[in-house]
Design a protein around this motif. Structure first.
Motif, short mmCIF file in Angstrom:
data_model
loop_
_atom_site.label_atom_id
_atom_site.label_comp_id
_atom_site.label_asym_id
_atom_site.label_seq_id
_atom_site.Cartn_x
_atom_site.Cartn_y
_atom_site.Cartn_z
N LYS A 193 -7.74 3.05 -12.80
CA LYS A 193 -8.59 4.31 -12.26
C LYS A 193 -7.89 5.53 -12.79
CE LYS A 193 -8.43 2.68 -7.80
NZ LYS A 193 -8.74 1.16 -7.83
N LEU A 194 -6.64 5.41 -12.95
CA LEU A 194 -5.77 6.54 -13.28
C LEU A 194 -5.95 6.68 -14.90
CD1 LEU A 194 -2.40 6.14 -11.69
CD2 LEU A 194 -4.49 7.73 -10.98
N ALA A 195 -6.27 5.48 -15.64
CA ALA A 195 -6.53 5.78 -16.95
C ALA A 195 -8.11 6.55 -17.17
CB ALA A 195 -6.62 4.41 -17.77
N LEU A 196 -8.94 6.06 -16.36
CA LEU A 196 -10.19 6.85 -16.12
C LEU A 196 -10.44 8.43 -16.10
CD1 LEU A 196 -12.53 3.93 -14.48
CD2 LEU A 196 -12.59 4.73 -17.04
N ALA A 197 -9.36 8.63 -15.49
CA ALA A 197 -9.09 10.05 -15.01
C ALA A 197 -8.59 11.12 -16.11
CB ALA A 197 -8.13 10.15 -13.72
N GLU A 198 -8.09 10.34 -17.08
CA GLU A 198 -7.20 11.21 -18.30
C GLU A 198 -8.48 12.02 -18.65
OE1 GLU A 198 -5.29 8.70 -20.80
OE2 GLU A 198 -3.85 7.78 -19.30
N ARG A 251 -10.04 14.25 -17.40
CA ARG A 251 -11.16 14.70 -16.70
C ARG A 251 -10.89 15.59 -15.46
NH1 ARG A 251 -15.47 9.72 -15.79
NH2 ARG A 251 -15.21 8.91 -17.66
N PRO A 252 -11.57 16.66 -14.76
CA PRO A 252 -11.11 17.44 -13.82
C PRO A 252 -10.60 16.74 -12.43
CG PRO A 252 -13.54 17.68 -14.15
CD PRO A 252 -12.84 16.75 -15.23
N TYR A 253 -11.34 15.96 -12.33
CA TYR A 253 -11.15 15.12 -11.05
C TYR A 253 -10.25 13.78 -11.09
CZ TYR A 253 -14.36 18.30 -8.77
OH TYR A 253 -14.68 19.63 -8.27
N LEU A 254 -9.28 13.47 -10.16
CA LEU A 254 -8.66 12.31 -10.31
C LEU A 254 -9.37 10.95 -10.19
CD1 LEU A 254 -5.77 10.91 -10.52
CD2 LEU A 254 -5.54 11.37 -7.98
N PHE A 255 -10.39 11.22 -9.45
CA PHE A 255 -11.46 10.03 -9.24
C PHE A 255 -12.51 10.56 -9.26
CE2 PHE A 255 -7.61 8.90 -6.13
CZ PHE A 255 -7.30 7.82 -6.84
N PRO A 256 -13.13 10.22 -10.61
CA PRO A 256 -14.75 10.68 -10.91
C PRO A 256 -15.52 10.18 -9.94
CG PRO A 256 -13.34 10.41 -12.95
CD PRO A 256 -12.52 9.80 -11.69
N TRP A 286 0.98 -1.33 -0.02
CA TRP A 286 0.14 0.00 0.12
C TRP A 286 0.91 1.09 0.02
CZ3 TRP A 286 -4.12 -0.26 -2.24
CH2 TRP A 286 -4.91 -1.43 -2.23
N PRO A 287 1.96 1.36 0.70
CA PRO A 287 2.73 2.52 0.84
C PRO A 287 3.28 2.60 -0.74
CG PRO A 287 3.43 1.40 2.64
CD PRO A 287 2.23 0.46 1.81
N SER A 288 3.63 1.56 -1.50
CA SER A 288 4.01 1.66 -2.82
C SER A 288 2.98 2.24 -3.83
CB SER A 288 4.49 0.11 -3.38
OG SER A 288 4.84 0.24 -4.73
N LEU A 289 1.74 1.80 -3.80
CA LEU A 289 0.79 2.12 -4.65
C LEU A 289 0.29 3.51 -4.39
CD1 LEU A 289 -1.52 -0.76 -4.44
CD2 LEU A 289 -0.70 -0.03 -6.54
N PHE A 290 0.25 4.02 -2.92
CA PHE A 290 -0.08 5.39 -2.50
C PHE A 290 1.05 6.48 -2.95
CE2 PHE A 290 -3.89 3.47 -1.05
CZ PHE A 290 -4.77 4.70 -0.86
N ALA A 291 2.39 5.90 -3.14
CA ALA A 291 3.58 6.70 -3.38
C ALA A 291 3.32 7.06 -4.95
CB ALA A 291 4.90 6.00 -3.25
N GLU A 292 2.98 6.06 -5.63
CA GLU A 292 2.53 6.28 -7.06
C GLU A 292 1.42 7.31 -7.11
OE1 GLU A 292 0.85 3.67 -10.91
OE2 GLU A 292 1.60 2.48 -9.14
N LEU A 293 0.49 7.10 -6.40
CA LEU A 293 -0.86 8.18 -6.41
C LEU A 293 -0.02 9.60 -6.26
CD1 LEU A 293 -3.62 8.85 -6.73
CD2 LEU A 293 -3.71 8.55 -4.26
N ALA A 294 0.78 9.62 -5.27
CA ALA A 294 1.32 11.06 -4.97
C ALA A 294 2.08 11.54 -5.91
CB ALA A 294 2.21 10.65 -3.83
N ASP A 295 2.96 10.83 -6.79
CA ASP A 295 3.48 11.32 -8.14
C ASP A 295 2.52 11.77 -9.10
OD1 ASP A 295 5.95 10.59 -6.84
OD2 ASP A 295 6.06 8.72 -8.07
N VAL A 296 1.44 10.93 -9.32
CA VAL A 296 0.47 11.38 -10.22
C VAL A 296 -0.13 12.72 -9.75
CG1 VAL A 296 -1.88 10.89 -11.13
CG2 VAL A 296 -0.08 9.16 -10.94
N VAL A 297 -0.58 12.85 -8.43
CA VAL A 297 -1.00 14.12 -7.97
C VAL A 297 -0.22 15.33 -8.23
CG1 VAL A 297 -1.90 15.41 -5.71
CG2 VAL A 297 -2.68 13.04 -6.36
N ALA A 298 0.97 15.15 -7.83
CA ALA A 298 1.91 16.09 -8.03
C ALA A 298 2.17 16.60 -9.38
CB ALA A 298 3.49 15.69 -7.67
#
Length: 411
Positions: A271-276, A278-283, A147-159
């Protein structure tokens, strides 16, 4: 139909139940009996029970938790029970099922209890057990801490999406950690209430705040916790009679005025592919928030007084802020930098300490949030109380934002 929250009980999240020679049944029992004691309700009045739990089979080799609830009191020996699993959102999904029972007219009084016994195994084994809520064999493959690995990936996407450099995002995540740990120090049931936090421990100091995965550090991460939380939910008919017996008005009882529940594909990559574009990362999370606001008859965050949101990692809370509408999409940093989410800010977030400060017994978190929301709107949150709170929102997330559940609780 309105569903009322009559009260409940949370165990002390600092306890290590395995070291005390106790097990998952003991957790369930203390929490359920505590809810009865809190409300003054006789066990025979409870008509149905719903249990939230992720992985008792993995952590303690135990399934069929509904049967354990039925063993708590002789009056429950023939009680209908169900167990619900939705990763970290298990407790909220159990509450949604109990609400559906009440709204359908099948029962008037339901027990919702969430539980997880996690500290009887080592950190590495616990991480792998928790990793079962990701798509095993398809993501976080080979990661020591999935989980830290996946959420670290999410942090990179958010940045990247929000246009934040490492320093600015890091400062925002550090501030979330500092706020939630600070709030946890006030909570007499928090796992970290006795911790000390030296100057600089929330920042990029590899000694005081060691890296875990990617940009996530020790204080960005939630706890491995033992705990249970229970709430008693009631129909308007039962709530009216309950209030009469206790010399109160049913209008004084907290009620669930709105809810949202959505799921997305399991893989974070999907999920990240679905966000492309779109204004919100998680519609789906944004839609769940809109569903909850619509059902509650509120316009949005301006009508809220307090939020209890999922912060298994600091980046989880960061991502939740714009989805809940505290800022426009991609500008969650404003809510942090402008002090909106502070304990004395315009909209306090996680006055309990959240998952990071209070603790995160996975299956219990949704029920615990619901109980905290009820305490806030009735002025019974003690040292965690937000002055004058009348409307609270909870956001509970399972997996890499796979399952999301939101409740609006009002009085």
């Amino acid at each position: 139909m309105t569903v009322h929250v009559l009260g409940g009980h949370q165990t002390d999240f600092a306890r290590n139940w395995t070291k005390e020679g106790l097990g998952v049944y003991d957790l369930l029992r203390e929490s359920a009996l505590g809810a009865l004691a809190d409300t003054g309700i006789d066990p025979a009045e409870v008509e149905v029970a719903h249990v939230g739990n992720l992985a008792a089979e993995l952590f303690c080799g135990q399934a069929q938790l509904g049967g354990m609830v039925a063993a708590i009191d002789p009056a429950w020996a023939m009680l209908p029970t169900s167990r619900h699993e939705a990763a970290c959102a298990s407790g909220s999904v159990a509450a949604l099922a109990a609400m559906a029972d009440i709204e359908a007219g099948r029962y008037d009084l339901a027990l919702v209890t969430g539980v997880e016994l996690m500290r009887g195994v080592g950190a590495q084994e616990a991480a792998q057990h928790l990793g079962s809520a990701a798509w095993v064999g398809r993501e976080a493959v080979g990661a020591a801490f999935p989980w830290p690995s996946l959420f670290a990936e999410l942090a990179d996407v958010v940045a990247e999406r929000d246009g934040l450099d490492d320093e600015r995002l890091g400062a925002n995540l550090a501030r979330i950690a500092e706020i939630n740990h600070g709030n946890g120090l006030r909570n007499p049931l928090a796992q970290t209430r006795g911790w000390s936090f030296p100057d600089g421990c929330f920042g990029p100091d590899d000694v005081l705040n060691p890296p875990v995965e990617g940009r996530l550090r020790k204080y960005d991460c939630g706890r491995i916790t033992d705990g249970a939380a229970s709430v008693l939910l009631a129909s308007p008919r039962y709530a009216k009679e309950y209030a009469r017996r206790h010399g109160r008005s049913a209008d004084d009882l907290p009620k669930i005025t709105g809810w949202g529940h959505r799921s997305a594909p399991m893989l974070l990559a999907d999920k990240l592919a679905l966000a492309e574009g779109r204004p919100y990362l998680f519609p789906h999370l944004r839609q769940a928030a809109l569903d909850a606001y619509r059902r509650a008859g509120v316009a949005g965050p301006d009508d809220l007084d307090v939020i209890e949101t999922h912060d298994c990692f600091t980046i989880t809370e960061y991502a939740a802020l714009d989805h809940l509408g505290l800022t426009p999409p991609g500008q969650a940093h404003r809510a942090i930098e402008e002090g909106v989410i502070e304990r004395d800010g315009p909209l306090p977030v996680n006055p309990s300490g959240g998952l990071i400060g209070l603790g995160h017994p996975v299956g219990a978190t949704g029920a615990r949030m619901l109980l905290d929301a009820a305490h806030q709107v009735t002025g019974e949150a003690g040292e965690c109380q937000v002055e004058g709170a009348r409307t609270a929102l909870t956001l509970n997330i399972g997996g890499s934002c796979t399952t999301v559940a939101i409740f609006v609780v009002s009085r």
